[in-house]
Design a protein around this motif. Structure first.
Motif, mmCIF file in Angstrom:
data_model
loop_
_atom_site.group_PDB
_atom_site.id
_atom_site.type_symbol
_atom_site.label_atom_id
_atom_site.label_comp_id
_atom_site.label_asym_id
_atom_site.label_seq_id
_atom_site.Cartn_x
_atom_site.Cartn_y
_atom_site.Cartn_z
ATOM 1 N N TYR A 12 0.727 -1.264 0.039
ATOM 2 C CA TYR A 12 0.071 -0.111 0.046
ATOM 3 C C TYR A 12 0.835 1.272 -0.163
ATOM 4 C CZ TYR A 12 -3.366 -3.387 1.144
ATOM 5 O OH TYR A 12 -4.485 -4.415 1.141
ATOM 6 N N SER A 13 2.105 1.139 -0.606
ATOM 7 C CA SER A 13 2.825 2.424 -0.807
ATOM 8 C C SER A 13 2.511 2.818 -2.190
ATOM 9 C CB SER A 13 4.189 2.316 -0.616
ATOM 10 O OG SER A 13 4.690 1.117 -1.557
ATOM 11 N N THR A 14 3.032 3.958 -2.577
ATOM 12 C CA THR A 14 2.939 4.845 -3.926
ATOM 13 C C THR A 14 4.243 5.215 -4.166
ATOM 14 O OG1 THR A 14 2.361 6.684 -2.874
ATOM 15 C CG2 THR A 14 0.383 5.283 -3.383
ATOM 16 N N TYR A 15 4.428 5.248 -5.557
ATOM 17 C CA TYR A 15 5.619 5.901 -5.938
ATOM 18 C C TYR A 15 5.119 6.886 -7.332
ATOM 19 C CZ TYR A 15 10.719 5.673 -7.155
ATOM 20 O OH TYR A 15 11.898 5.996 -7.391
ATOM 21 N N SER A 16 5.427 7.980 -7.413
ATOM 22 C CA SER A 16 4.959 8.809 -8.431
ATOM 23 C C SER A 16 5.562 10.050 -8.884
ATOM 24 C CB SER A 16 3.484 9.379 -8.080
ATOM 25 O OG SER A 16 2.748 10.091 -9.112
ATOM 26 N N GLN A 29 3.453 -4.346 -12.819
ATOM 27 C CA GLN A 29 3.253 -4.665 -14.113
ATOM 28 C C GLN A 29 3.987 -3.911 -15.194
ATOM 29 O OE1 GLN A 29 -0.948 -3.382 -14.857
ATOM 30 N NE2 GLN A 29 -1.912 -5.116 -13.769
ATOM 31 N N LEU A 30 4.094 -2.488 -14.885
ATOM 32 C CA LEU A 30 5.090 -1.648 -15.970
ATOM 33 C C LEU A 30 6.511 -1.929 -15.839
ATOM 34 C CD1 LEU A 30 3.375 1.859 -15.526
ATOM 35 C CD2 LEU A 30 3.474 0.560 -17.483
ATOM 36 N N GLY A 31 6.727 -3.069 -14.910
ATOM 37 C CA GLY A 31 8.451 -3.322 -14.813
ATOM 38 C C GLY A 31 9.425 -2.384 -14.275
ATOM 39 N N LEU A 32 8.878 -1.484 -13.525
ATOM 40 C CA LEU A 32 9.448 -0.346 -12.770
ATOM 41 C C LEU A 32 9.896 -0.701 -11.218
ATOM 42 C CD1 LEU A 32 7.647 2.645 -14.059
ATOM 43 C CD2 LEU A 32 9.802 1.747 -15.057
ATOM 44 N N VAL A 33 9.145 -1.823 -10.990
ATOM 45 C CA VAL A 33 9.365 -2.363 -9.443
ATOM 46 C C VAL A 33 9.735 -3.769 -9.410
ATOM 47 C CG1 VAL A 33 7.972 -2.807 -7.272
ATOM 48 C CG2 VAL A 33 7.987 -0.589 -8.274
ATOM 49 N N ASP A 34 10.534 -4.413 -8.646
ATOM 50 C CA ASP A 34 10.901 -5.925 -8.924
ATOM 51 C C ASP A 34 9.923 -6.617 -8.046
ATOM 52 O OD1 ASP A 34 13.353 -5.608 -10.277
ATOM 53 O OD2 ASP A 34 13.879 -4.009 -8.668
ATOM 54 N N GLU A 35 9.606 -6.227 -6.755
ATOM 55 C CA GLU A 35 9.083 -6.837 -5.907
ATOM 56 C C GLU A 35 7.983 -6.131 -5.073
ATOM 57 O OE1 GLU A 35 11.563 -10.030 -4.241
ATOM 58 O OE2 GLU A 35 10.062 -10.163 -2.733
ATOM 59 N N VAL A 36 6.504 -6.681 -4.852
ATOM 60 C CA VAL A 36 5.529 -6.117 -4.068
ATOM 61 C C VAL A 36 5.646 -6.939 -2.514
ATOM 62 C CG1 VAL A 36 3.216 -5.492 -3.625
ATOM 63 C CG2 VAL A 36 4.277 -4.921 -5.790
ATOM 64 N N ILE A 37 5.977 -6.161 -1.439
ATOM 65 C CA ILE A 37 6.093 -6.798 -0.388
ATOM 66 C C ILE A 37 4.436 -6.623 0.366
ATOM 67 C CG2 ILE A 37 6.954 -6.844 2.127
ATOM 68 C CD1 ILE A 37 9.455 -5.425 0.567
ATOM 69 N N PRO A 38 3.969 -7.867 0.704
ATOM 70 C CA PRO A 38 2.409 -7.834 1.233
ATOM 71 C C PRO A 38 2.281 -7.246 2.424
ATOM 72 C CG PRO A 38 3.180 -10.031 1.236
ATOM 73 C CD PRO A 38 4.200 -9.125 0.377
ATOM 74 N N GLY A 69 -1.152 6.104 -12.290
ATOM 75 C CA GLY A 69 -0.662 4.550 -12.227
ATOM 76 C C GLY A 69 0.393 4.830 -10.995
ATOM 77 N N ILE A 70 -0.071 4.870 -9.713
ATOM 78 C CA ILE A 70 1.075 5.170 -8.772
ATOM 79 C C ILE A 70 0.939 3.837 -7.769
ATOM 80 C CG2 ILE A 70 0.813 7.648 -8.770
ATOM 81 C CD1 ILE A 70 -0.993 7.412 -6.445
ATOM 82 N N THR A 71 0.285 2.915 -7.914
ATOM 83 C CA THR A 71 -0.011 1.663 -6.733
ATOM 84 C C THR A 71 1.133 0.728 -7.345
ATOM 85 O OG1 THR A 71 -1.660 0.961 -8.314
ATOM 86 C CG2 THR A 71 -2.294 2.243 -6.485
ATOM 87 N N SER A 72 1.441 -0.116 -6.166
ATOM 88 C CA SER A 72 2.742 -1.276 -6.266
ATOM 89 C C SER A 72 2.136 -2.235 -7.558
ATOM 90 C CB SER A 72 2.607 -1.886 -5.196
ATOM 91 O OG SER A 72 1.396 -2.294 -4.594
ATOM 92 N N ASP A 73 0.989 -2.576 -7.737
ATOM 93 C CA ASP A 73 0.628 -3.470 -8.786
ATOM 94 C C ASP A 73 0.608 -3.030 -10.027
ATOM 95 O OD1 ASP A 73 -1.655 -1.794 -8.270
ATOM 96 O OD2 ASP A 73 -3.170 -3.403 -8.473
#
Lengths: 296, 319
Positions: B219-223, B257-266, B249-253
């Motif tokens: 539930y973090s965001t990156y924008s 999908q866009l390949g900008l993040v390697d892993e989402v930690i639940p 499109g700021i959510t982890s999922d």
């Protein structure tokens, strides 16, 4: 129409007054000092107001034309076109904004890059097109800049960039932010290899471009009076709730604060850059690119 | 309204209040209310599950700034056996919006750097709401070079609304400080793992966010810009932040999908603040795995991989 106009017989009535006798665009008014300037003369003066020295905006292609020798030039990655990975829509669709900007500027996106000569020395030069969505940096701008830098590495030819931009392009979301990392990384290679990078900051250079490639020049040059900064003045004013100091974030302010090396009048830029490059490249030969280095 | 709950969490707050009331009554009353409390608790769990099964990007954006959300130093406490904070950029000041230092992660010394927000008003001001000035980024850079010299991995925790837009920050070269970090991190000769734990606000986040692995809490965001900022520019009205949050499109999922993040930690149901220890454990597992992978590479391979990743970012047509 006023009562006076209605009274006038039609043969002496003119639409738009006396302006009609002057050909379109022959005269330009300087936005800074209100002087009315003869356009061909202003062009010869590189769009610098002869009265007050205001530096008016140039298109990307005109920039390159003014810097590079008249001889042969080769454009880099001209075929790249933007996509809409987020299917972004605000009050307008990103696609429509792109189409309109392309039509208006004749460019595919907001950066033009070329290989050419600068007083006989081979250089790679890129310029931001501010008319294209505020010169904002999205995937195409980042990729073109990276390819220009790689070309510069390959040729061992200095890289020169003219920034004129509001920053990262919101409509491509985080992909745009990542172009900051991408362009900075490729400039890291140039720095390692000893290929010079001259960054010219023109009005305006803010946000994500200023906070990446813009400030990473071996020499950072600004044109006079350019607005240069990370946050825009309005955002700062709203945050700190006080009036900003006179001349805040202008070239002269940045020079005083130590953020840039020099301010150069547009009419002297070509000479100055050529001289700086001849000095920077006059030492020992550059090392091989790090990709070819063997770990010792 | 309970200030520790977000708008869309109010139904949860109401139930929690009822449960607390019953508990209070129960303690000085012979009546057995356990059954009723149990019933309400089940109901509350269902309600949380319901709300959290379908969160909008705007709701996630609010969660990423939840007043109870764990901050960098909370995780530092949970993740490291030792932490010795190192201060200052050696040229101007110590920025309290970025903390950093030497730490021991599962017996392994590392350098940890993170944005720090404050919990109460005084702490918020002290931490400048987690918005660093140039000296913060320069301190971070100094610590990264320290890590490189002693071959220690760097782990960063990202949680900032953005770099501080102030007069002094501009005077001291906010742009240059951020740019310098981006370039330095792209070739720092030691493993770098970046984890977004709350708000990943634009250049201010990226300035400690270039590395070999980029992780995001669920539930973090990156924008590239805050939803409010984007709305006020493109919609000419900050009130359209909800639409902007979806569009950006700021959510982890989405970023995975866009390949900008390697892993989402639940995160646990209800968000990281419901169980910080559990989240810290998941972060630790993720880091452990990634460090082991990065350990397999020579420095040359590591840097080449990082460089290629950075150059691959972008979506465009042609060539």
């Amino acid at each position: 129409m006023s009562w006076f106009h209605k009274l006038m017989p039609s043969r002496i009535r003119t639409e738009g007054g006396s302006k009609r006798t002057v050909p379109e665009g022959l005269w330009t008014k300087c936005k800074s000092c209100d002087a009315v300037l003869y356009r061909p003369e202003l062009e010869r003066n590189l769009l610098v107001c002869p009265k007050c020295s205001d530096h008016m905006p140039l298109t990307a292609r005109r920039r390159l034309e003014l810097l590079l020798d008249p001889g042969p030039k080769r454009e880099i990655a001209a075929e790249l076109e933007p996509e809409d990975p987020l299917r972004f829509k605000d009050v307008k669709r990103y696609r429509d904004r792109l189409a309109a900007a392309q039509k208006q500027t004749g460019e595919n996106d907001a950066l033009v890059a070329m290989v050419g000569g600068l007083k006989g020395q081979e250089v790679v030069c890129c310029a931001f097109e501010f008319g294209f969505l505020g010169g904002s940096m999205g995937s195409v701008v980042g990729e073109k800049f990276a390819r220009a830098a790689l070309e510069s590495l390959r040729l061992r030819a200095p890289l020169i960039s003219f920034a004129a931009t509001g920053g990262a392009r919101m409509q491509e979301g985080l992909l745009s932010l990542m172009q900051m990392a991408k362009t900075s990384a490729v400039l890291g290679r140039l720095a390692e290899t000893g290929v010079p990078f001259i960054s010219v900051l023109t009005h305006p250079t803010t946000g994500g471009v200023s906070a990446s490639l813009g400030m990473l020049g071996d020499v950072n040059i600004a044109e006079p009076g350019a607005l240069i900064g990370f946050a825009g003045p309005r955002v700062i004013e709203q945050t700190v709730r006080e009036k900003l100091p006179e001349g805040f974030q202008r070239s002269e302010f940045l020079l005083q604060k130590g953020a840039i090396d020099m301010i150069v009048d547009r009419r002297n830029l070509r000479d100055e850059i050529a001289t700086l490059l001849s000095l920077l490249t006059g030492g020992a030969q550059p090392k091989a690119v790090s990709g070819e280095l063997v770990e010792s | 309204m309970n200030p520790n709950y977000l708008d869309f969490e109010q139904p949860i707050a109401e139930l929690q209040e009822k449960i607390d009331e019953l508990r209070n009554v129960g303690s000085d009353n012979a009546l057995n209310l356990e059954e009723e409390i149990q019933r309400l608790q089940t109901k509350m769990q269902q309600r949380i599950a319901n709300i959290f099964s379908d969160l909008s990007p705007w709701q996630i954006s609010q969660l990423s700034r939840h007043p109870l959300r764990p901050y960098t130093l909370d995780y530092v406490d949970l993740l490291f056996d030792e932490f010795h904070e190192l201060h200052g950029d050696r040229s101007f000041a110590d920025d309290h919006a970025i903390v950093g230092g030497l730490a021991r992660f599962r017996e392994r010394p590392v350098v940890v750097i993170g944005h720090q927000k404050g919990r109460d008003t005084k702490a918020k001001v002290f931490r400048n709401f987690g918005m660093p000035r140039p000296e913060g980024y320069r301190k971070a850079l100094r610590l990264m070079h320290l890590a490189e010299r002693f071959r220690l991995p760097v782990v960063t925790l990202i949680d900032t609304p953005g770099a501080y837009p102030g007069i002094g920050a501009e005077e001291r070269g906010q742009s240059e400080a951020i740019a310098r970090n981006l370039q330095a991190m792209s070739r720092l000769a030691t493993p770098v793992i970046c984890t977004i734990i709350g708000e990943g606000g634009s250049g201010g986040a990226l300035a400690i966010g270039v590395g070999d692995c980029v992780n995001m809490l669920q539930y973090s965001t990156y924008s590239v810009i805050s939803p409010e900022g984007c709305a006020s520019i493109l919609w000419k009205d900050a009130a359209n932040a909800e639409e902007a949050a979806s569009a950006l499109g700021i959510t982890s999922d989405r970023l995975l999908q866009l390949g900008l993040v390697d892993e989402v930690i639940p995160e646990p149901l209800g968000g990281a603040h419901k169980n910080p220890a559990e989240v810290a454990e998941s972060i630790g597992e993720c880091w452990q795995r990634q460090l082991e992978e990065l350990d397999q590479m020579t420095t040359q391979q590591l840097l080449e991989r990082r460089y290629r990743r950075l150059l691959s970012y972008g979506v465009y047509k042609g060539g």
